[in-house]
Design an enzyme around this catalytic site. Structure first.
Site, PDB file in Angstrom:
ATOM      1  N   ALA A   1       0.766  -1.240   0.000  1.00 20.84           N
ATOM      2  CA  ALA A   1       0.000   0.000   0.000  1.00 20.84           C
ATOM      3  C   ALA A   1       0.801   1.297   0.000  1.00 20.84           C
ATOM      4  O   ALA A   1       0.269   2.333  -0.410  1.00 20.84           O
ATOM      5  CB  ALA A   1      -0.929  -0.005   1.206  1.00 20.84           C
TER       6      ALA A   1
ATOM      7  N   PRO B   1       3.028   4.496  -0.771  1.00 19.94           N
ATOM      8  CA  PRO B   1       2.719   5.487   0.275  1.00 19.94           C
ATOM      9  C   PRO B   1       1.231   5.719   0.508  1.00 19.94           C
ATOM     10  O   PRO B   1       0.867   6.606   1.272  1.00 19.94           O
ATOM     11  CB  PRO B   1       3.379   6.759  -0.265  1.00 19.94           C
ATOM     12  CG  PRO B   1       3.306   6.610  -1.765  1.00 19.94           C
ATOM     13  CD  PRO B   1       3.455   5.131  -2.032  1.00 19.94           C
TER      14      PRO B   1
ATOM     15  N   CYS C   1       3.230  -0.962 -12.408  1.00 25.69           N
ATOM     16  CA  CYS C   1       3.638   0.205 -13.215  1.00 25.69           C
ATOM     17  C   CYS C   1       4.849  -0.192 -14.058  1.00 25.69           C
ATOM     18  O   CYS C   1       5.823   0.529 -14.128  1.00 25.69           O
ATOM     19  CB  CYS C   1       3.932   1.404 -12.323  1.00 25.69           C
ATOM     20  SG  CYS C   1       5.253   1.139 -11.136  1.00 25.69           S
TER      21      CYS C   1
ATOM     22  N   GLY D   1      -1.420   6.114  -1.892  1.00 26.46           N
ATOM     23  CA  GLY D   1      -2.252   6.852  -2.855  1.00 26.46           C
ATOM     24  C   GLY D   1      -3.528   6.093  -3.194  1.00 26.46           C
ATOM     25  O   GLY D   1      -4.641   6.642  -3.151  1.00 26.46           O
TER      26      GLY D   1
HETATM   27  N1  SAM Z   1      -0.047   0.967  -3.900  1.00 25.57           N
HETATM   28  C1  SAM Z   1       0.932   2.011  -3.599  1.00 25.57           C
HETATM   29  C2  SAM Z   1       0.324   3.346  -3.936  1.00 25.57           C
HETATM   30  O1  SAM Z   1      -0.521   3.445  -4.828  1.00 25.57           O
HETATM   31  O2  SAM Z   1       0.709   4.344  -3.286  1.00 25.57           O
HETATM   32  C3  SAM Z   1       2.235   1.740  -4.324  1.00 25.57           C
HETATM   33  C4  SAM Z   1       2.795   0.392  -3.997  1.00 25.57           C
HETATM   34  S1  SAM Z   1       4.392   0.070  -4.634  1.00 25.57           S
HETATM   35  C5  SAM Z   1       4.019  -0.333  -6.270  1.00 25.57           C
HETATM   36  C6  SAM Z   1       4.757  -1.492  -3.966  1.00 25.57           C
HETATM   37  C7  SAM Z   1       4.902  -1.526  -2.448  1.00 25.57           C
HETATM   38  O3  SAM Z   1       4.970  -2.900  -2.076  1.00 25.57           O
HETATM   39  C8  SAM Z   1       6.152  -0.893  -1.879  1.00 25.57           C
HETATM   40  O4  SAM Z   1       5.803   0.125  -0.976  1.00 25.57           O
HETATM   41  C9  SAM Z   1       6.861  -2.035  -1.134  1.00 25.57           C
HETATM   42  O5  SAM Z   1       7.430  -1.614   0.087  1.00 25.57           O
HETATM   43  C10 SAM Z   1       5.727  -2.997  -0.890  1.00 25.57           C
HETATM   44  N2  SAM Z   1       6.072  -4.420  -0.736  1.00 25.57           N
HETATM   45  C11 SAM Z   1       7.023  -5.132  -1.365  1.00 25.57           C
HETATM   46  N3  SAM Z   1       6.994  -6.412  -0.976  1.00 25.57           N
HETATM   47  C12 SAM Z   1       5.988  -6.518  -0.074  1.00 25.57           C
HETATM   48  C13 SAM Z   1       5.470  -7.601   0.714  1.00 25.57           C
HETATM   49  N4  SAM Z   1       5.982  -8.826   0.630  1.00 25.57           N
HETATM   50  N5  SAM Z   1       4.440  -7.326   1.550  1.00 25.57           N
HETATM   51  C14 SAM Z   1       3.932  -6.086   1.647  1.00 25.57           C
HETATM   52  N6  SAM Z   1       4.391  -5.031   0.939  1.00 25.57           N
HETATM   53  C15 SAM Z   1       5.403  -5.251   0.100  1.00 25.57           C
END
Ligand code: SAM
Length: 461
Positions: free
Chosen positions: A247, A249, A376, A251
């Site tokens: 989730a 940051p 993305c 958004g």
């Molecule tokens: N959904 C967010 C938004 O719209 O603001 C952007 C998410 S970003 C694409 C992916 C996120 O997944 C990162 O913040 C990362 O820290 C988190 N992440 C990576 N592996 C993860 C895991 N095993 N469990 C939970 N979060 C994870």
């Protein structure tokens, strides 16, 4: 120094991406010349910002028209749009299909001449400047020896992260971002407790777009257009329990809560502890009370064991009405992005992690619930191939039509049928790049000239 470089990739990553865009099925369908052209256009457009700034507005607090009026007034007061002539061109267009989006055209690249005095920022800061931000002091890596507050400087982005912090000049690979007025002295940038806040106020940016820093914070949220589409495609309803598995940051988490009128519960998980505060801060700023953020590895978020904290993860199977898996990915669709530091090994590490997260997502979703998967990035392995794998692995899942559907169909080469490819949406900036027909103007432009993005929607039977 190059003014507009193509995105710079490691040779192995370049080759890998080329193989994706020139895969046999695609070449057979569109021809080798067109496939190669699309790939070259992709490399070019990735280093430029999208032609439109997308602003999501808080329709849970005020109607869009009222926010539009307040925003226009505020941006004019702040002189965010440069010269009086440029202020006249502040056309803000409500998105015709997204009821909570305003679009602002980005003008550029503009003819700006570099000055003798150079200041260098890191690539991440540079990308933000190309999208309309001022330079924030922590992003500065080099300044002239006698930089004083009020000095006029040219701002450059260090493409490869090779400029030493505190340098007085830099001859490595850099790109010109425009001119600005320094708001700091050199001594307050490179000291044990460096200044925070704006370090250079951009007055002649190469790409002109308002800086939204501190502008109506509870009412406007800068978000890429496909990310806003994700919230609508998920279709949350008031009173539901929703899981956003990755989730930070926040958004999309906040968008989901707003779409539910802040009624119900949005559980936001992220495995990086330092990012959880950002989710909570964003929810507070946008006046959303239904968001519960927890630091947790979502691959382990399903268990019948009692949770560590009441109401927190792990959760029993079938706990949620809808699940969003906005997966960690290679982010190769992000724009502007002038250099990808990641290796092929890193890019290849994402699909297995995405599949682990997918397993947990399917278990946590109640029968009849909706799962949205998004990234993305532009690779087949993280997008269409994951959909093919998911449909094969989870017989309870079926692909669903999406509303709104603004992107292109899925890419050939992953084994999806034509009907399946029409159900997913792929935002492919290379397909609209360089167009000069009527479709290249607002609001149509916003749908094509976005970041590279992918969305698939499933129903669990
Ligand atoms: N959904 C967010 C938004 O719209 O603001 C952007 C998410 S970003 C694409 C992916 C996120 O997944 C990162 O913040 C990362 O820290 C988190 N992440 C990576 N592996 C993860 C895991 N095993 N469990 C939970 N979060 C994870």
């Amino acid at each position: 120094m190059s003014i507009f470089p193509r995105i710079s990739l490691k040779p192995e990553v370049h080759e890998h991406l080329k193989n994706v865009f020139l895969n046999k099925e695609l070449v057979a369908a569109v021809g080798a010349v067109e496939a190669e052209l699309r790939f070259q256009r992709l490399l070019l457009c990735l280093s430029h910002p999208p032609a439109v700034t997308c602003v999501r507005v808080s329709t849970h607090l005020e109607p869009r028209e009222r926010i539009q009026g307040r925003l226009a007034e505020r941006l004019r007061q702040e002189g965010c749009c440069g010269s009086p002539a440029e202020q006249g061109s502040l056309d803000m267009v409500p998105h015709p299909q997204l009821p909570d989006v305003l679009l602002l055209p980005v003008s550029g690249p503009r003819p700006v001449a570099p000055l003798p005095s150079e200041l260098v920022v890191g690539a991440q800061c540079g990308n933000a400047v190309l999208r309309g931000a001022h330079v924030f002091t922590p992003g500065i890596v080099a300044t002239p020896k006698f930089l004083q507050c009020g000095d006029l400087v040219s701002v450059f982005s260090d493409l490869e992260g090779s400029c030493c912090r505190g340098a007085r000049s830099f001859q490595g690979r850099k790109v010109f971002l425009g001119n600005g007025v320094s708001a700091v002295n050199r001594s307050s940038v490179f000291c044990p407790e460096p200044a925070r806040g704006v370090g250079v106020r951009m007055v002649e940016p190469l790409y002109q777009s308002p800086s939204f820093d501190g502008v109506l914070p509870s009412l406007v949220f800068l978000q890429n257009l496909p990310s806003v589409v994700v919230g609508h495609v998920l279709g949350p309803r008031p009173g539901e329990r929703i899981l956003d598995m990755c989730a930070a940051p926040g958004g999309k988490t906040c968008h989901i809560a707003a779409l539910m009128g802040d009624q119900g519960e949005v559980v936001a998980l992220d495995k990086i502890r330092s990012k959880i505060d950002r989710i909570r801060q964003n929810a507070r700023t946008l006046q959303l009370h239904s968001v519960r953020a927890h630091c947790f590895n979502s691959t382990q978020a399903v268990s019948s064991e009692p949770p560590q904290e009441a109401g927190g993860p792990p959760f029993p199977p079938e706990s949620f009405d809808r699940v969003l898996l906005d997966a960690p990915c290679s982010s190769l669709g992000q724009r502007p992005n002038m250099a990808v530091a990641g290796s092929l090994k890193e890019i290849r590490s994402y699909p297995p992690l995405q599949r682990k997260l997918f397993h947990a997502a399917v278990r946590l979703l109640r029968p009849g619930g909706v799962l949205v998967y998004s990234t993305c990035t532009v690779t087949l392995a993280e997008n269409e191939e994951q959909v093919f794998w998911a449909l094969d692995t989870f017989r309870c899942l079926s692909l669903q039509p999406q509303e709104p559907h603004l992107g292109a169909e899925g890419m050939l080469g992953a084994g999806l049928s034509p009907d399946q490819r029409r159900l997913v949406q792929r935002f492919s900036p290379e397909l609209s790049w360089g167009r000069s027909d009527a479709a290249a103007s607002l609001p149509h432009r916003a749908d094509g000239d976005s970041i590279g993005f992918f969305i698939a929607k499933f129903l669990k039977s």
